[in-house]
Design a protein around this motif. Structure first.
Motif, PDB file in Angstrom:
ATOM      1  N   HIS A 194       0.859  -1.193   0.000  1.00  0.00           N
ATOM      2  CA  HIS A 194       0.000   0.000   0.000  1.00  0.00           C
ATOM      3  C   HIS A 194       0.886   1.231   0.000  1.00  0.00           C
ATOM      4  N   VAL A 195       0.312   2.371  -0.352  1.00  0.00           N
ATOM      5  CA  VAL A 195       1.115   3.590  -0.521  1.00  0.00           C
ATOM      6  C   VAL A 195       0.522   4.759   0.251  1.00  0.00           C
ATOM      7  N   PHE A 196       1.413   5.600   0.779  1.00  0.00           N
ATOM      8  CA  PHE A 196       1.029   6.907   1.297  1.00  0.00           C
ATOM      9  C   PHE A 196       1.170   7.899   0.140  1.00  0.00           C
ATOM     10  N   VAL A 197       0.102   8.627  -0.157  1.00  0.00           N
ATOM     11  CA  VAL A 197       0.120   9.601  -1.249  1.00  0.00           C
ATOM     12  C   VAL A 197       0.161  11.002  -0.663  1.00  0.00           C
ATOM     13  N   LEU A 198       1.186  11.774  -1.010  1.00  0.00           N
ATOM     14  CA  LEU A 198       1.307  13.156  -0.562  1.00  0.00           C
ATOM     15  C   LEU A 198       1.003  14.088  -1.724  1.00  0.00           C
ATOM     16  N   GLY A 199       0.495  15.263  -1.409  1.00  0.00           N
ATOM     17  CA  GLY A 199       0.222  16.253  -2.438  1.00  0.00           C
ATOM     18  C   GLY A 199      -1.237  16.350  -2.847  1.00  0.00           C
ATOM     19  N   GLU A 200      -2.092  15.496  -2.297  1.00  0.00           N
ATOM     20  CA  GLU A 200      -3.531  15.592  -2.567  1.00  0.00           C
ATOM     21  C   GLU A 200      -4.186  16.357  -1.413  1.00  0.00           C
ATOM     22  N   GLY A 201      -3.870  17.619  -1.298  1.00  0.00           N
ATOM     23  CA  GLY A 201      -4.358  18.407  -0.172  1.00  0.00           C
ATOM     24  C   GLY A 201      -3.458  18.215   1.037  1.00  0.00           C
ATOM     25  N   GLU A 202      -3.970  18.532   2.220  1.00  0.00           N
ATOM     26  CA  GLU A 202      -3.163  18.494   3.437  1.00  0.00           C
ATOM     27  C   GLU A 202      -3.136  17.110   4.082  1.00  0.00           C
ATOM     28  N   LYS A 203      -4.035  16.237   3.703  1.00  0.00           N
ATOM     29  CA  LYS A 203      -4.115  14.907   4.292  1.00  0.00           C
ATOM     30  C   LYS A 203      -3.222  13.927   3.529  1.00  0.00           C
ATOM     31  N   VAL A 204      -2.568  13.038   4.278  1.00  0.00           N
ATOM     32  CA  VAL A 204      -1.835  11.940   3.655  1.00  0.00           C
ATOM     33  C   VAL A 204      -2.843  10.839   3.359  1.00  0.00           C
ATOM     34  N   ARG A 205      -2.870  10.408   2.120  1.00  0.00           N
ATOM     35  CA  ARG A 205      -3.818   9.363   1.713  1.00  0.00           C
ATOM     36  C   ARG A 205      -3.149   7.998   1.813  1.00  0.00           C
ATOM     37  N   ASP A 206      -3.758   7.082   2.520  1.00  0.00           N
ATOM     38  CA  ASP A 206      -3.254   5.709   2.625  1.00  0.00           C
ATOM     39  C   ASP A 206      -4.047   4.864   1.633  1.00  0.00           C
ATOM     40  N   PHE A 207      -3.427   4.556   0.486  1.00  0.00           N
ATOM     41  CA  PHE A 207      -4.119   3.842  -0.580  1.00  0.00           C
ATOM     42  C   PHE A 207      -3.792   2.353  -0.510  1.00  0.00           C
ATOM     43  N   PRO A 208      -4.795   1.476  -0.495  1.00  0.00           N
ATOM     44  CA  PRO A 208      -4.567   0.034  -0.358  1.00  0.00           C
ATOM     45  C   PRO A 208      -4.211  -0.628  -1.688  1.00  0.00           C
ATOM     46  N   GLY A 209      -2.954  -0.593  -2.051  1.00  0.00           N
ATOM     47  CA  GLY A 209      -2.510  -1.189  -3.306  1.00  0.00           C
ATOM     48  C   GLY A 209      -1.130  -0.674  -3.647  1.00  0.00           C
ATOM     49  N   ASN A 210      -0.546  -1.165  -4.743  1.00  0.00           N
ATOM     50  CA  ASN A 210       0.783  -0.698  -5.136  1.00  0.00           C
ATOM     51  C   ASN A 210       0.680   0.554  -6.014  1.00  0.00           C
ATOM     52  N   TYR A 211       1.814   0.965  -6.576  1.00  0.00           N
ATOM     53  CA  TYR A 211       1.868   2.210  -7.364  1.00  0.00           C
ATOM     54  C   TYR A 211       0.944   2.113  -8.583  1.00  0.00           C
ATOM     55  N   THR A 212       0.978   0.994  -9.293  1.00  0.00           N
ATOM     56  CA  THR A 212       0.137   0.837 -10.477  1.00  0.00           C
ATOM     57  C   THR A 212      -1.344   0.855 -10.108  1.00  0.00           C
ATOM     58  N   ASP A 213      -1.692   0.191  -9.000  1.00  0.00           N
ATOM     59  CA  ASP A 213      -3.089   0.212  -8.532  1.00  0.00           C
ATOM     60  C   ASP A 213      -3.545   1.643  -8.272  1.00  0.00           C
ATOM     61  N   TYR A 214      -2.661   2.440  -7.643  1.00  0.00           N
ATOM     62  CA  TYR A 214      -3.010   3.833  -7.353  1.00  0.00           C
ATOM     63  C   TYR A 214      -3.235   4.610  -8.646  1.00  0.00           C
ATOM     64  N   ARG A 215      -2.333   4.428  -9.614  1.00  0.00           N
ATOM     65  CA  ARG A 215      -2.465   5.169 -10.874  1.00  0.00           C
ATOM     66  C   ARG A 215      -3.769   4.827 -11.576  1.00  0.00           C
ATOM     67  N   MET A 216      -4.123   3.547 -11.598  1.00  0.00           N
ATOM     68  CA  MET A 216      -5.373   3.148 -12.248  1.00  0.00           C
ATOM     69  C   MET A 216      -6.580   3.748 -11.526  1.00  0.00           C
ATOM     70  N   ALA A 217      -6.523   3.730 -10.184  1.00  0.00           N
ATOM     71  CA  ALA A 217      -7.617   4.306  -9.404  1.00  0.00           C
ATOM     72  C   ALA A 217      -7.697   5.812  -9.622  1.00  0.00           C
ATOM     73  N   ARG A 218      -6.527   6.446  -9.682  1.00  0.00           N
ATOM     74  CA  ARG A 218      -6.474   7.898  -9.883  1.00  0.00           C
ATOM     75  C   ARG A 218      -7.066   8.285 -11.238  1.00  0.00           C
ATOM     76  N   GLU A 219      -6.756   7.487 -12.263  1.00  0.00           N
ATOM     77  CA  GLU A 219      -7.312   7.756 -13.590  1.00  0.00           C
ATOM     78  C   GLU A 219      -8.835   7.633 -13.562  1.00  0.00           C
ATOM     79  N   GLY A 220      -9.335   6.617 -12.820  1.00  0.00           N
ATOM     80  CA  GLY A 220     -10.781   6.462 -12.688  1.00  0.00           C
ATOM     81  C   GLY A 220     -11.417   7.649 -11.977  1.00  0.00           C
TER      82      GLY A 220
END
Length: 314
Positions: free
Chosen positions: A195-221
């Motif tokens: 899983h990944v911590f995502v910084l830069g999406e506002g002031e909150k750190v986002r804990d995304f359940p998946g790897n980098y590719t999973d995050y990118r696909m979710a972000r595109e959605g």
């Protein structure tokens, strides 16, 4: 070193520089065998968060609690200090003669060095005679021989050659402790993190359940949904305000173009990486392929950073 029930906890951790808030009220409790990646464009506070976790930097508010049995190994360029007048094997043995392995086995310092591509003659080489890449590899070994149970890696793909990264990947897959990685290398991150911590999406750190590719696909959605919602928004919204809130046509075109470029670069990288499995490769060919990979990796990181910037804009 065995991890206790309490490993490392972040409680309402915040950090800002002047008026720029990097992250705010971040809570997280690390668990045994956690595999975490940190992603975000430059300037979002990735290395700052690592320093706070490692206890090298105080947060503006909140607290970081280290468990009693916590032993951190922190790989970053700032921490590399090696004695130039010593042989490579001496640098490692000065810390420990061996590290314990699973099942009561032990791995001697020289065996660990061989595993990380230091053969017998190279182990006897003075640090001052080592190349920059060999020194970074030796610095990594000085961390591993301490047998940490919480390993922090800050941009290892920027510093280590492809052969060392392959060995490191294999080592981390069997590492029984916590791994925390910052990298723009999606290929490396996907193999390591869960899983990944995502910084830069506002002031909150986002804990995304998946790897980098999973995050990118979710972000595109998410971007597609946001675009649809924007198109169906109240027609009374002023045209000027809509233009400010949405990315320009040029940005959207660049976003699609970069996605294709990233895919092509990753395919090229995978093809070259696969060739390293050929035991008949000559040293000259290995050197040539390593240089090609470095160029591809540098371009990949540049494209990934631009992709993140455009995704946030849209």
């Amino acid at each position: 070193t065995r991890l206790g029930s309490k490993i490392l906890e972040l409680h309402n951790v915040s950090k800002a520089y002047q008026d720029h808030v990097l992250f705010k009220n971040f809570d997280y409790k690390f668990t045994a065998r956690d595999r975490v990646g940190i992603i975000g464009r430059n300037g979002t506070g990735k290395s700052t968060l690592l320093d706070i976790i490692a206890g090298l930097l105080e947060p503006d508010s909140g607290k970081v609690v280290h468990g009693e049995t916590l032993s951190i190994g922190y790989y970053n360029q700032k921490g590399m200090k090696l004695k130039e007048d010593k042989r490579a094997i001496e640098v490692v043995k000065d810390i420990a003669e061996y590290i314990p392995m699973n099942g009561g086995k032990k791995l001697a310092a020289s065996q660990l060095m061989e595993r990380f591509l230091f053969d017998g003659p190279k182990q006897q080489t003075f640090v001052s005679k080592l190349s920059g890449g060999e020194k970074r590899r030796l610095f990594l070994l000085t961390l591993l021989i301490k047998n940490p149970n919480f390993l922090i890696l800050d941009e290892p793909t920027n510093d280590l050659d492809i052969m060392t990264l392959q060995v490191l990947e294999e080592f981390l897959q069997h590492f029984p402790g916590v791994v925390l990685v910052v990298s723009h290398d999606r290929y490396f991150m996907d193999k390591i993190v869960e899983h990944v911590f995502v910084l830069g999406e506002g002031e909150k750190v986002r804990d995304f359940p998946g790897n980098y590719t999973d995050y990118r696909m979710a972000r595109e959605g998410e971007l597609q949904i946001a675009k649809a919602e924007s198109q169906s928004a109240n027609e009374t919204v002023k045209k000027e305000e809509k233009q400010k809130a949405q990315a320009s046509q040029e940005d959207r075109k660049e976003f699609k173009r970069i996605e294709k470029q990233i895919q092509k670069l990753e395919e090229d990288k995978a093809k070259i990486t696969e060739q390293f499995n050929n035991v008949e490769l000559s040293p000259d060919k290995i050197m040539e392929m390593s240089k090609q990979l470095q160029l591809i990796q540098a371009e990949l990181e540049e494209k990934e950073m631009r992709w993140l910037e455009l995704s946030e804009l849209m």
